[in-house]
Design a protein around this motif. Structure first.
Motif, PDB file in Angstrom:
ATOM      1  N   TRP A  29      63.398  41.016  43.187  1.00 47.71           N
ATOM      2  CA  TRP A  29      62.236  41.391  43.992  1.00 47.71           C
ATOM      3  C   TRP A  29      60.950  41.276  43.175  1.00 47.71           C
ATOM      4  O   TRP A  29      59.913  40.820  43.669  1.00 47.71           O
ATOM      5  CB  TRP A  29      62.432  42.814  44.511  1.00 47.71           C
ATOM      6  CG  TRP A  29      61.198  43.489  45.004  1.00 47.71           C
ATOM      7  CD1 TRP A  29      60.646  43.387  46.253  1.00 47.71           C
ATOM      8  CD2 TRP A  29      60.355  44.399  44.275  1.00 47.71           C
ATOM      9  NE1 TRP A  29      59.507  44.168  46.335  1.00 47.71           N
ATOM     10  CE2 TRP A  29      59.317  44.792  45.129  1.00 47.71           C
ATOM     11  CE3 TRP A  29      60.387  44.910  42.973  1.00 47.71           C
ATOM     12  CZ2 TRP A  29      58.302  45.683  44.736  1.00 47.71           C
ATOM     13  CZ3 TRP A  29      59.404  45.786  42.564  1.00 47.71           C
ATOM     14  CH2 TRP A  29      58.371  46.165  43.445  1.00 47.71           C
ATOM     15  N   GLY A  30      61.028  41.684  41.906  1.00 47.82           N
ATOM     16  CA  GLY A  30      59.861  41.594  41.040  1.00 47.82           C
ATOM     17  C   GLY A  30      59.356  40.177  40.865  1.00 47.82           C
ATOM     18  O   GLY A  30      58.172  39.956  40.602  1.00 47.82           O
ATOM     19  N   GLY A  31      60.244  39.189  41.019  1.00 41.93           N
ATOM     20  CA  GLY A  31      59.825  37.809  40.927  1.00 41.93           C
ATOM     21  C   GLY A  31      58.849  37.433  42.031  1.00 41.93           C
ATOM     22  O   GLY A  31      57.905  36.662  41.820  1.00 41.93           O
ATOM     23  N   LYS A  32      59.061  37.962  43.213  1.00 41.45           N
ATOM     24  CA  LYS A  32      58.133  37.724  44.321  1.00 41.45           C
ATOM     25  C   LYS A  32      56.774  38.322  44.001  1.00 41.45           C
ATOM     26  O   LYS A  32      55.731  37.692  44.236  1.00 41.45           O
ATOM     27  CB  LYS A  32      58.683  38.351  45.607  1.00 41.45           C
ATOM     28  CG  LYS A  32      57.776  38.161  46.831  1.00 41.45           C
ATOM     29  CD  LYS A  32      57.687  36.704  47.246  1.00 41.45           C
ATOM     30  CE  LYS A  32      56.937  36.538  48.563  1.00 41.45           C
ATOM     31  NZ  LYS A  32      56.898  35.123  49.001  1.00 41.45           N
ATOM     32  N   ILE A  33      56.784  39.525  43.457  1.00 37.75           N
ATOM     33  CA  ILE A  33      55.534  40.178  43.095  1.00 37.75           C
ATOM     34  C   ILE A  33      54.778  39.349  42.066  1.00 37.75           C
ATOM     35  O   ILE A  33      53.553  39.158  42.158  1.00 37.75           O
ATOM     36  CB  ILE A  33      55.802  41.595  42.538  1.00 37.75           C
ATOM     37  CG1 ILE A  33      56.625  42.419  43.534  1.00 37.75           C
ATOM     38  CG2 ILE A  33      54.491  42.287  42.211  1.00 37.75           C
ATOM     39  CD1 ILE A  33      56.023  42.563  44.909  1.00 37.75           C
ATOM     40  N   VAL A  34      55.502  38.829  41.069  1.00 41.37           N
ATOM     41  CA  VAL A  34      54.881  38.006  40.032  1.00 41.37           C
ATOM     42  C   VAL A  34      54.189  36.802  40.645  1.00 41.37           C
ATOM     43  O   VAL A  34      53.056  36.454  40.276  1.00 41.37           O
ATOM     44  CB  VAL A  34      55.919  37.569  38.985  1.00 41.37           C
ATOM     45  CG1 VAL A  34      55.368  36.451  38.099  1.00 41.37           C
ATOM     46  CG2 VAL A  34      56.331  38.754  38.131  1.00 41.37           C
ATOM     47  N   ASN A  35      54.834  36.138  41.591  1.00 48.43           N
ATOM     48  CA  ASN A  35      54.205  34.991  42.239  1.00 48.43           C
ATOM     49  C   ASN A  35      52.906  35.371  42.924  1.00 48.43           C
ATOM     50  O   ASN A  35      51.910  34.657  42.847  1.00 48.43           O
ATOM     51  CB  ASN A  35      55.173  34.369  43.249  1.00 48.43           C
ATOM     52  CG  ASN A  35      56.018  33.274  42.644  1.00 48.43           C
ATOM     53  OD1 ASN A  35      55.531  32.178  42.402  1.00 48.43           O
ATOM     54  ND2 ASN A  35      57.270  33.575  42.379  1.00 48.43           N
ATOM     55  N   LEU A  36      52.913  36.508  43.573  1.00 50.17           N
ATOM     56  CA  LEU A  36      51.743  36.930  44.339  1.00 50.17           C
ATOM     57  C   LEU A  36      50.562  37.341  43.460  1.00 50.17           C
ATOM     58  O   LEU A  36      49.413  37.290  43.910  1.00 50.17           O
ATOM     59  CB  LEU A  36      52.120  38.076  45.285  1.00 50.17           C
ATOM     60  CG  LEU A  36      53.147  37.721  46.369  1.00 50.17           C
ATOM     61  CD1 LEU A  36      53.503  38.959  47.196  1.00 50.17           C
ATOM     62  CD2 LEU A  36      52.624  36.605  47.281  1.00 50.17           C
ATOM     63  N   VAL A  37      50.841  37.769  42.217  1.00 54.01           N
ATOM     64  CA  VAL A  37      49.733  38.183  41.339  1.00 54.01           C
ATOM     65  C   VAL A  37      49.365  37.096  40.326  1.00 54.01           C
ATOM     66  O   VAL A  37      48.581  37.351  39.415  1.00 54.01           O
ATOM     67  CB  VAL A  37      50.052  39.511  40.604  1.00 54.01           C
ATOM     68  CG1 VAL A  37      50.318  40.611  41.601  1.00 54.01           C
ATOM     69  CG2 VAL A  37      51.220  39.356  39.641  1.00 54.01           C
ATOM     70  N   SER A  38      49.904  35.908  40.487  1.00 54.59           N
ATOM     71  CA  SER A  38      49.625  34.804  39.561  1.00 54.59           C
ATOM     72  C   SER A  38      48.653  33.789  40.148  1.00 54.59           C
ATOM     73  O   SER A  38      48.526  32.673  39.644  1.00 54.59           O
ATOM     74  CB  SER A  38      50.937  34.097  39.171  1.00 54.59           C
ATOM     75  OG  SER A  38      51.783  34.980  38.471  1.00 54.59           O
ATOM     76  N   ALA A  39      47.966  34.186  41.191  1.00 52.81           N
ATOM     77  CA  ALA A  39      47.020  33.290  41.859  1.00 52.81           C
ATOM     78  C   ALA A  39      45.662  33.322  41.160  1.00 52.81           C
ATOM     79  O   ALA A  39      45.477  33.975  40.132  1.00 52.81           O
ATOM     80  CB  ALA A  39      46.890  33.693  43.318  1.00 52.81           C
ATOM     81  N   SER A  40      44.702  32.631  41.728  1.00 51.36           N
ATOM     82  CA  SER A  40      43.359  32.542  41.165  1.00 51.36           C
ATOM     83  C   SER A  40      42.787  33.931  40.887  1.00 51.36           C
ATOM     84  O   SER A  40      42.910  34.847  41.706  1.00 51.36           O
ATOM     85  CB  SER A  40      42.444  31.784  42.139  1.00 51.36           C
ATOM     86  OG  SER A  40      41.142  31.700  41.624  1.00 51.36           O
ATOM     87  N   GLY A  41      42.180  34.084  39.718  1.00 54.15           N
ATOM     88  CA  GLY A  41      41.592  35.365  39.355  1.00 54.15           C
ATOM     89  C   GLY A  41      42.565  36.327  38.708  1.00 54.15           C
ATOM     90  O   GLY A  41      42.205  37.470  38.419  1.00 54.15           O
ATOM     91  N   THR A  42      43.788  35.879  38.441  1.00 59.02           N
ATOM     92  CA  THR A  42      44.802  36.751  37.853  1.00 59.02           C
ATOM     93  C   THR A  42      44.379  37.267  36.480  1.00 59.02           C
ATOM     94  O   THR A  42      43.661  36.594  35.733  1.00 59.02           O
ATOM     95  CB  THR A  42      46.154  36.021  37.737  1.00 59.02           C
ATOM     96  OG1 THR A  42      47.127  36.924  37.216  1.00 59.02           O
ATOM     97  CG2 THR A  42      46.063  34.801  36.845  1.00 59.02           C
ATOM     98  N   LEU A  43      44.869  38.448  36.150  1.00 60.98           N
ATOM     99  CA  LEU A  43      44.610  39.056  34.847  1.00 60.98           C
ATOM    100  C   LEU A  43      45.573  38.538  33.782  1.00 60.98           C
ATOM    101  O   LEU A  43      45.400  38.807  32.598  1.00 60.98           O
ATOM    102  CB  LEU A  43      44.766  40.577  34.937  1.00 60.98           C
ATOM    103  CG  LEU A  43      43.813  41.314  35.874  1.00 60.98           C
ATOM    104  CD1 LEU A  43      44.242  42.770  36.027  1.00 60.98           C
ATOM    105  CD2 LEU A  43      42.394  41.236  35.339  1.00 60.98           C
ATOM    106  N   PHE A  44      46.608  37.803  34.232  1.00 61.39           N
ATOM    107  CA  PHE A  44      47.684  37.404  33.332  1.00 61.39           C
ATOM    108  C   PHE A  44      47.504  35.973  32.835  1.00 61.39           C
ATOM    109  O   PHE A  44      46.957  35.118  33.540  1.00 61.39           O
ATOM    110  CB  PHE A  44      49.023  37.552  34.047  1.00 61.39           C
ATOM    111  CG  PHE A  44      49.266  38.956  34.530  1.00 61.39           C
ATOM    112  CD1 PHE A  44      49.618  39.956  33.636  1.00 61.39           C
ATOM    113  CD2 PHE A  44      49.098  39.291  35.868  1.00 61.39           C
ATOM    114  CE1 PHE A  44      49.813  41.258  34.068  1.00 61.39           C
ATOM    115  CE2 PHE A  44      49.292  40.591  36.308  1.00 61.39           C
ATOM    116  CZ  PHE A  44      49.650  41.580  35.408  1.00 61.39           C
ATOM    117  N   LYS A  45      48.008  35.739  31.614  1.00 60.84           N
ATOM    118  CA  LYS A  45      47.887  34.406  31.019  1.00 60.84           C
ATOM    119  C   LYS A  45      49.138  33.566  31.217  1.00 60.84           C
ATOM    120  O   LYS A  45      49.078  32.333  31.216  1.00 60.84           O
ATOM    121  CB  LYS A  45      47.585  34.535  29.526  1.00 60.84           C
ATOM    122  CG  LYS A  45      47.278  33.191  28.874  1.00 60.84           C
ATOM    123  CD  LYS A  45      46.778  33.330  27.453  1.00 60.84           C
ATOM    124  CE  LYS A  45      46.452  31.940  26.891  1.00 60.84           C
ATOM    125  NZ  LYS A  45      46.000  32.018  25.484  1.00 60.84           N
TER     126      LYS A  45
END
Length: 250
Positions: A145-161
């Motif tokens: 389930w966390g993999g889906k969350i990761v996809n959703l927060v990896s879009a433009s403007g993400t805080l992650f590298k």
């Protein structure tokens, strides 16, 4: 920061098959009980989005591996309890009867609704960045389930590298088009091959897909049977891949 792979980056600590005792501690971040591990001096941090079963020993051990596998390049790892002490019951999986299916369905619609967690990550990361000013770069990894969350927060403007998904659930090739950071996917034998291939084809960022066709969904987290030598070996190898990915992209 850019680092090339070294042999040392893959020297994962010995994996404990049973009775694992976590090396980190539990703190409170944004009102959530949060497992944290790794040196406070680390310049890179990793946010872990666990699977729907929460704080399992196998998942905590994975966080410790990420934090401590390389003496010269360590990460500070944080794993918030997004379900606030009420994770799914692992006996519900696999959902091989109507009752289990109903309970899992209800859980995904309420506690595990992706938009709810995506919003919570924003406030969690705001506090983490404020309380850990020495961390210069952030990565994110999600299980199932966390993999889906990761996809959703990896879009433009993400805080992650950099990002990684391990045996991800709810794979949607449409998500790939929005991903803006390097993405690793580690599918098990229970992920849909067609969906994974279409997702990979849509990614426009540095990417890697490493299949574990002989492993079950969840083999790097709560559903991992580390007393099985074959599973243990896959778990170790997959964490080496995960470490190498973050070392090379952070």
């Amino acid at each position: 920061m850019s680092h090339t792979q070294s042999a040392a980056c893959c020297n994962t600590p010995a994996v404990i098959s049973k009775g694992y005792k976590e090396q980190g501690q539990f703190i409170t971040i944004d009102g959530l009980k949060t497992y944290t591990t790794g040196p406070s001096s680390a310049k890179q941090g990793i946010l872990v989005v666990y699977d729907i079963f929460g704080f399992f020993p196998q998942t905590l051990q994975g966080a410790d591996i990420l934090a401590h596998a390389h003496n010269e390049h360590q990460f500070r790892v944080f794993m918030p309890d997004f379900f606030e002490g009420k994770p799914a019951d692992i006996s519900w999986y696999p959902p091989d009867n109507e009752e289990k299916g109903k309970k899992l369905g209800e859980f995904f619609q309420t506690s595990a609704a992706p938009p709810k967690t995506v919003e919570r990550i924003k406030s969690v990361m705001s506090e983490l960045k404020s309380s850990n000013p020495g961390i210069q770069e952030w990565g994110i990894v999600g299980y199932c389930w966390g993999g889906k969350i990761v996809n959703l927060v990896s879009a433009s403007g993400t805080l992650f590298k950099a990002a990684a998904t391990c045996h991800p659930a709810m794979i949607d090739p449409k998500d790939a088009a929005n991903v803006t950071i390097p993405m690793l996917m580690i599918p098990s034998g229970e992920e849909e091959k067609d969906a994974v291939e279409k997702y990979e084809a849509e990614l426009k960022v540095p990417k890697k897909v490493e299949w574990y066709h002989d492993q079950v969904h969840g083999f790097m987290a709560a559903r991992s049977n580390l007393e099985d030598e074959k599973v243990k070996a896959a778990y170790e190898k997959a964490y080496q891949t995960l470490l190498t990915w973050f070392h090379n992209h952070m």
